[in-house]
Design an enzyme around this catalytic site. Sequence first.
Site, mmCIF file in Angstrom:
data_model
loop_
_atom_site.group_PDB
_atom_site.id
_atom_site.type_symbol
_atom_site.label_atom_id
_atom_site.label_comp_id
_atom_site.label_asym_id
_atom_site.label_seq_id
_atom_site.Cartn_x
_atom_site.Cartn_y
_atom_site.Cartn_z
ATOM 1 N N ARG A 1 11.492 -5.974 4.518
ATOM 2 C CA ARG A 1 11.407 -4.776 4.783
ATOM 3 C C ARG A 1 12.276 -4.467 6.294
ATOM 4 O O ARG A 1 12.572 -3.488 6.573
ATOM 5 C CB ARG A 1 9.994 -4.405 4.818
ATOM 6 C CG ARG A 1 9.662 -2.930 5.235
ATOM 7 C CD ARG A 1 8.368 -2.694 5.209
ATOM 8 N NE ARG A 1 7.327 -3.149 6.191
ATOM 9 C CZ ARG A 1 6.295 -2.929 6.223
ATOM 10 N NH1 ARG A 1 5.349 -2.420 5.276
ATOM 11 N NH2 ARG A 1 5.566 -3.442 7.051
ATOM 12 N N ARG B 1 -9.269 1.077 9.306
ATOM 13 C CA ARG B 1 -8.635 -0.380 9.673
ATOM 14 C C ARG B 1 -9.748 -1.159 10.268
ATOM 15 O O ARG B 1 -9.460 -2.107 10.711
ATOM 16 C CB ARG B 1 -7.644 -0.158 10.877
ATOM 17 C CG ARG B 1 -6.085 0.339 10.360
ATOM 18 C CD ARG B 1 -5.503 -0.612 9.440
ATOM 19 N NE ARG B 1 -4.270 -1.089 10.110
ATOM 20 C CZ ARG B 1 -2.957 -0.393 9.529
ATOM 21 N NH1 ARG B 1 -3.149 0.827 8.650
ATOM 22 N NH2 ARG B 1 -1.849 -0.604 10.018
ATOM 23 N N ARG C 1 11.787 -1.394 11.258
ATOM 24 C CA ARG C 1 10.455 -0.952 12.020
ATOM 25 C C ARG C 1 10.200 -1.784 13.275
ATOM 26 O O ARG C 1 10.419 -3.052 13.241
ATOM 27 C CB ARG C 1 9.251 -1.056 10.937
ATOM 28 C CG ARG C 1 8.859 0.261 10.556
ATOM 29 C CD ARG C 1 7.882 -0.122 9.753
ATOM 30 N NE ARG C 1 6.449 -0.453 9.988
ATOM 31 C CZ ARG C 1 5.309 -0.354 9.331
ATOM 32 N NH1 ARG C 1 5.322 0.129 8.285
ATOM 33 N NH2 ARG C 1 4.321 -0.671 9.929
ATOM 34 N N LYS D 1 0.952 -1.225 0.059
ATOM 35 C CA LYS D 1 -0.017 -0.021 -0.125
ATOM 36 C C LYS D 1 1.039 1.239 -0.138
ATOM 37 O O LYS D 1 0.604 2.258 -0.760
ATOM 38 C CB LYS D 1 -1.003 0.237 1.221
ATOM 39 C CG LYS D 1 -1.776 -0.955 1.286
ATOM 40 C CD LYS D 1 -2.767 -0.445 2.604
ATOM 41 C CE LYS D 1 -2.022 -0.563 3.872
ATOM 42 N NZ LYS D 1 -1.539 -1.851 4.340
ATOM 43 N N ARG E 1 -0.285 -8.212 13.678
ATOM 44 C CA ARG E 1 -0.712 -7.568 12.551
ATOM 45 C C ARG E 1 -1.680 -8.252 11.872
ATOM 46 O O ARG E 1 -2.512 -7.630 11.203
ATOM 47 C CB ARG E 1 0.317 -6.693 12.169
ATOM 48 C CG ARG E 1 0.772 -5.278 13.176
ATOM 49 C CD ARG E 1 1.986 -4.902 12.880
ATOM 50 N NE ARG E 1 2.133 -4.454 11.438
ATOM 51 C CZ ARG E 1 3.383 -4.354 10.561
ATOM 52 N NH1 ARG E 1 4.526 -4.913 10.997
ATOM 53 N NH2 ARG E 1 3.394 -4.037 9.349
HETATM 54 P P1 AMP Z 1 0.938 0.937 9.022
HETATM 55 O O1 AMP Z 1 2.198 1.972 8.776
HETATM 56 O O2 AMP Z 1 -0.110 1.580 8.108
HETATM 57 O O3 AMP Z 1 1.206 -0.415 8.738
HETATM 58 O O4 AMP Z 1 0.713 1.315 10.407
HETATM 59 C C1 AMP Z 1 1.399 0.716 11.701
HETATM 60 C C2 AMP Z 1 0.680 0.803 12.873
HETATM 61 O O5 AMP Z 1 0.099 2.232 13.111
HETATM 62 C C3 AMP Z 1 -0.514 -0.192 12.749
HETATM 63 O O6 AMP Z 1 -0.121 -1.476 13.248
HETATM 64 C C4 AMP Z 1 -1.352 0.393 14.021
HETATM 65 O O7 AMP Z 1 -0.710 0.120 15.166
HETATM 66 C C5 AMP Z 1 -1.108 1.720 13.700
HETATM 67 N N1 AMP Z 1 -2.054 2.547 12.633
HETATM 68 C C6 AMP Z 1 -2.130 2.851 11.405
HETATM 69 N N2 AMP Z 1 -3.187 3.445 11.190
HETATM 70 C C7 AMP Z 1 -4.227 2.868 11.990
HETATM 71 C C8 AMP Z 1 -5.399 3.052 12.083
HETATM 72 N N3 AMP Z 1 -6.202 3.585 11.084
HETATM 73 N N4 AMP Z 1 -6.403 2.679 13.165
HETATM 74 C C9 AMP Z 1 -5.394 2.264 14.393
HETATM 75 N N5 AMP Z 1 -4.281 1.986 14.181
HETATM 76 C C10 AMP Z 1 -3.634 2.429 13.108
#
Ligand code: AMP
Length: 187
Positions: A127, A88, A133, A13, A144
């Site tokens: 990654r 999410r 990360r 994404k 996740r």
């Molecule tokens: P991402 O970079 O999109 O994979 O997001 C990393 C982490 O940020 C996720 O595993 C969640 O802990 C948090 N996060 C990101 N977007 C959301 C969302 N819309 N709702 C809740 N937690 C989020």
Amino acid sequence: MRLVLLGPPGSGKGTQATRLKEKLGIAHISTGDMLRAEIAAGTELGKQAKTVMDAGNLVSDDILLGMLESRLTQADVAKGFILDGYPRNVAQANAMDGLLAKIGQPLDAVVQLDVATELLVERIAGRAKEQGRADDTPEAVRQRLQVYNDQTAPVVDFYAGRGTLARVDGVGELDEIEARILAAIKG
Ligand code: AMP
């Protein structure tokens, strides 16, 4: 163009959103990046979010909606946006609906990037080596993926039920995947 890009962790994404931002000249809104910026800045919100994120769980809907609402008032969003990482869960999808209706900017398209689970685990491991990360540890990745299946997969059904969803194969060359997304949103 106001677009939501959905897909499991590791589906690409972020990579595709970055490309589409350039191609379409619209804002890229990554809620994960926004949260990581809060952590890096040492804010109170960042401190609260870090523990939850490192464990692979979702940060609270209230925090996310507040962040999204303030981001959507920024000037660059006027030309359109691509949302990467939000919604999410179904509650977030409903909350966003209300917010977008209020500001008169409904979504034009929702695209789901489909990638098989075995490949996701492989990609995230790759990654993790490159970016380090904090939530790319094996336990956090498992969590996740679980959270995705339990809470985010129903969002795909939510949009499919409204007829606004396009599914795109997220496996292949980056250019190919980008072309598939562009074809899906123009169609
Ligand atoms: P991402 O970079 O999109 O994979 O997001 C990393 C982490 O940020 C996720 O595993 C969640 O802990 C948090 N996060 C990101 N977007 C959301 C969302 N819309 N709702 C809740 N937690 C989020």
